[in-house]
Design an enzyme around this catalytic site. Structure first.
Site, PDB file in Angstrom:
ATOM      1  CG  HIS A 128      29.982 -37.608  42.617  1.00  0.00           C
ATOM      2  ND1 HIS A 128      30.217 -36.265  42.827  1.00  0.00           N
ATOM      3  CD2 HIS A 128      29.846 -37.758  41.273  1.00  0.00           C
ATOM      4  CE1 HIS A 128      30.222 -35.626  41.673  1.00  0.00           C
ATOM      5  NE2 HIS A 128      30.008 -36.517  40.707  1.00  0.00           N
ATOM      6  CG  ASP A 165      34.363 -35.197  37.001  1.00  0.00           C
ATOM      7  OD1 ASP A 165      34.538 -36.292  36.446  1.00  0.00           O
ATOM      8  OD2 ASP A 165      33.232 -34.669  37.126  1.00  0.00           O
ATOM      9  CG  HIS A 167      29.744 -33.698  37.750  1.00  0.00           C
ATOM     10  ND1 HIS A 167      30.154 -34.494  36.706  1.00  0.00           N
ATOM     11  CD2 HIS A 167      28.488 -33.286  37.455  1.00  0.00           C
ATOM     12  CE1 HIS A 167      29.174 -34.570  35.808  1.00  0.00           C
ATOM     13  NE2 HIS A 167      28.160 -33.848  36.239  1.00  0.00           N
ATOM     14  CG  ASP A 252      32.726 -35.126  33.580  1.00  0.00           C
ATOM     15  OD1 ASP A 252      33.792 -34.567  33.907  1.00  0.00           O
ATOM     16  OD2 ASP A 252      32.006 -35.720  34.410  1.00  0.00           O
TER      17      ASP A 252
END
Length: 315
Positions: A128, A165, A167, A252
């Protein structure tokens, strides 16, 4: 549990990454500490290669000097919140340098011994972090530092990053959005944090076409998600013919993860590992380096990493 030896897998780690402790927080030291304890014990007994800290020049290939100075200053002042969920402590600077330096260290190991699969068991995560901003638990973009090392130091012309991931890897996309040498493919839950990664985001300038996003809606059958992901990876690999593959290995999307979830289980991570291992052997001479991103179900994380690594090295 998938009962398959982790042939050729080596962990890249340093205990310094455990010292970054933001307090009660999903991105806690126990995630990596527990995974290390399980994966280095029998029956796997994985060897550990020491991570080395990133140098400032490594960071500056992908981050602005202002960003690097800002993180260092917050840590030097005793720590604090850089954003609502990205908390620095006095130990964060060293941990973040170790996390950012693990990928290049793994690359050097693969360059010398192409049969190994290094899995960088690191934190804080990185995908991120943009060129100018720390966010989403991430201070420096570990996988971007690794890709830029391949591009600028080893002069690799075709790098493929696959981010699975839950995200979107917005920071990685941001850093390489105009770069034709580094293709970024991200599968991610959408709509979801950080609310980027639409299929229409494909790059700008010389980088048009070098970004591929695969947004996945919660509730989509897992078999459909897996088929879509494999199809996207195969199409991009056929087009790019990567010399190296880097994986932003987030866990995740696991069905019981407290932060994310797309309903995935151990068998799905094994299948992703098989796919990336096969593509790496077909196009990149087996050169695949994986870096831990998310994955916050602490008890399950070593099992999921194990399943993925067993898939990668099954060939």
């Amino acid at each position: 549990m998938i009962d398959q030896p982790l042939a050729h897998t080596v962990l890249v780690h340093d205990a310094g990454v455990d010292a970054h402790d933001p307090g009660p927080h999903p991105e806690c030291p126990e995630r990596v500490r527990h995974a290390l304890e399980v994966l280095t014990a029998p029956p796997d007994g994985l060897k550990v290669m020491r991570a080395t800290p990133a140098a400032r020049e490594d960071l500056l290939r992908v981050h602005s000097a202002e960003h690097v100075d800002r993180v260092e200053a917050v840590v030097a002042a005793g720590g604090g919140a850089i954003d609502a969920d990205t908390i620095a402590t006095p130990a964060t600077w060293n941990a973040a340098l170790l996390a950012a330096g693990a990928g290049p260290e793994a690359v050097r190991a693969v360059a010398a011994h192409t049969t190994i699969h290094p899995f960088c068991l690191i934190r804080p995560p990185g995908h991120h972090a943009t060129r100018d901003r720390a966010m989403g638990f991430c201070f420096f973009n570990n996988i971007a530092v690794t890709a830029a090392y391949l591009r600028d130091v080893l002069h690799v012309e075709r790098v493929l990053i696959v981010d699975f991931d839950v995200h979107h890897g917005n920071g990685t996309q941001d850093i390489f959005y105009a770069c034709p040498q580094v293709h970024v493919l991200s599968s991610h839950r959408s709509p979801f944090y950080p609310h980027t990664g639409a299929a229409e985001e494909t790059g700008v300038g010389d980088g048009v076409g070098a970004t591929t996003n695969l947004p996945l809606s919660a509730g989509t059958p897992v078999a459909t998600q897996m088929g879509d992901l494999e199809g996207a990876v195969r199409r991009v690999a056929d087009a790019v013919e990567p010399e190296w593959i880097l994986a932003s290995a987030g866990f995740d999307a696991y069905h019981a993860d407290p932060v994310g979830s797309l309903g995935w289980d151990e068998s799905n991570y094994h299948a992703i590992g098989e796919m990336l291992g096969d593509v790496a052997r077909e196009y990149a001479g087996g050169r695949l380096v994986s870096l831990l991103e998310g994955g916050y179900a602490v008890d399950a994380l070593p099992t999921l990493i194990r399943a993925y690594a067993a898939g990668v090295t099954r060939g």
